[in-house]
Design a protein around this motif. Structure first.
Motif, short mmCIF file in Angstrom:
data_model
loop_
_atom_site.label_atom_id
_atom_site.label_comp_id
_atom_site.label_asym_id
_atom_site.label_seq_id
_atom_site.Cartn_x
_atom_site.Cartn_y
_atom_site.Cartn_z
N TYR A 289 6.05 10.12 6.23
CA TYR A 289 4.86 10.58 5.90
C TYR A 289 4.83 11.98 6.09
N LEU B 214 -6.94 14.52 7.65
CA LEU B 214 -6.30 14.14 7.18
C LEU B 214 -5.52 14.79 6.08
N GLN C 266 -3.78 17.87 10.67
CA GLN C 266 -5.18 17.42 10.02
C GLN C 266 -5.19 18.60 11.46
N PHE D 65 0.50 15.23 12.25
CA PHE D 65 1.83 13.75 12.26
C PHE D 65 2.47 13.20 11.37
N GLU E 282 1.77 1.16 0.91
CA GLU E 282 1.85 0.79 2.34
C GLU E 282 1.00 0.77 3.87
N THR E 283 1.17 0.22 4.13
CA THR E 283 0.50 -0.15 5.77
C THR E 283 1.51 1.14 6.42
N GLN E 284 0.72 2.20 6.72
CA GLN E 284 1.29 3.33 7.24
C GLN E 284 1.32 4.11 9.42
N TYR E 285 2.27 3.63 9.82
CA TYR E 285 1.85 3.50 11.29
C TYR E 285 2.70 5.70 11.42
N PHE E 286 1.70 5.21 12.29
CA PHE E 286 1.10 6.76 12.32
C PHE E 286 1.76 7.19 14.30
N GLY E 287 2.73 8.31 14.52
CA GLY E 287 3.45 9.22 15.41
C GLY E 287 2.23 9.25 16.27
N PRO E 288 2.52 9.99 17.69
CA PRO E 288 1.92 10.45 18.73
C PRO E 288 1.13 11.64 17.80
N LEU F 90 -2.91 19.73 14.56
CA LEU F 90 -2.48 18.20 14.87
C LEU F 90 -1.23 17.63 13.77
N PHE G 97 -2.08 15.01 3.55
CA PHE G 97 -1.04 15.20 3.32
C PHE G 97 -0.16 16.19 2.78
#
Lengths: 114, 113
Positions: free
Chosen positions: A33, A43, A37, A90, A101-107, A88, A45
């Motif tokens: 995804y 955020l 931001q 992401f 689903e649970t999303q895990y973000f990069g830096p 930013l 999308f």
């Protein structure tokens, strides 16, 4: 460390230029995804890819495009950049196609357009 | 329509308890997430609720009432490092949503000594 990597960390460019942001998802995750931001904003999308195919589209401008490659990394291309594109960016990943689903973000990649 | 409301900013004292509320309106509901985001950093997953009730995870708890379209995040024994924005996101199960997350604007929590 979420396991999601993004490059570059910072990017400074001029109006009218084009840049490419890169994301590698967590090992085993098929969905990627992209979010924007802006300063002190929520955020937004932009777009989702699942296993190489576009899955869902959000508020993505026509000047922006993305793709996901066979090795599952993804690139977000931003063209004809404007001052307002400074933000930013992401990337997040999840295991399957469901956008919820649970999303895990990069830096993130911090883009500054001058 | 789809809408998520959270307070813009809250202030609390170190060691205290704070409750951050989130109300939502979606055509279809399939779960609610809370994420924490420190300034300039990536959001990190805190909790997920799909059934009514309270989910406890250490100092953080999250509550959901589907009939009221309401959730809260409860933070206990506040620490300075809890100063961050807290994002509420709802999984939209309506129409062509593809179960995308609808994100709130976030609540900025300021912890004072």
């Amino acid at each position: 460390d979420s396991g999601v990597t993004q490059t570059p960390k910072h990017l400074i460019t001029a109006t009218g230029q084009r840049v490419t942001l890169r994301c590698s998802p967590r090992s085993g995750d098929l969905s990627v995804y992209w979010y924007q931001q802006s300063l002190d904003q929520g955020l937004q999308f932009l777009i989702q890819y699942y296993n190489g195919e576009e899955r869902a589209k959000g508020n993505i401008l026509e000047r922006f495009s993305a793709q996901q490659f066979p090795d599952l990394h993804s690139e977000l291309n931003l063209s004809s950049l404007e001052l307002g594109d400074s933000a930013l960016y992401f990337c997040a990943s999840s295991e399957l196609a469901g956008g919820g689903e649970t999303q895990y973000f990069g830096p993130g990649t911090r883009l500054l357009v001058l | 329509g789809q809408n998520i409301d959270q307070p813009t900013e809250m202030t609390a004292t170190e060691g205290a308890i704070v409750q951050i509320n989130c109300t939502y309106q979606t055509s279809g509901f399939n779960g609610l997430f809370w994420y924490q985001q420190h300034a300039g950093e990536a959001p990190t997953f805190l909790s997920y609720n799909v059934l009514d009730g309270l989910e406890e995870k250490g100092r953080f708890s999250s509550f959901l009432s589907r009939s009221k379209g309401y959730s809260y995040l409860l933070l206990k024994e506040l620490q300075m490092k809890d100063s961050a924005s807290y994002l509420c996101a709802v999984r939209d199960a309506s129409g062509d949503s593809n179960y995308q997350l609808i994100w709130g604007a976030g609540t900025k929590l300021i912890i004072k000594p």
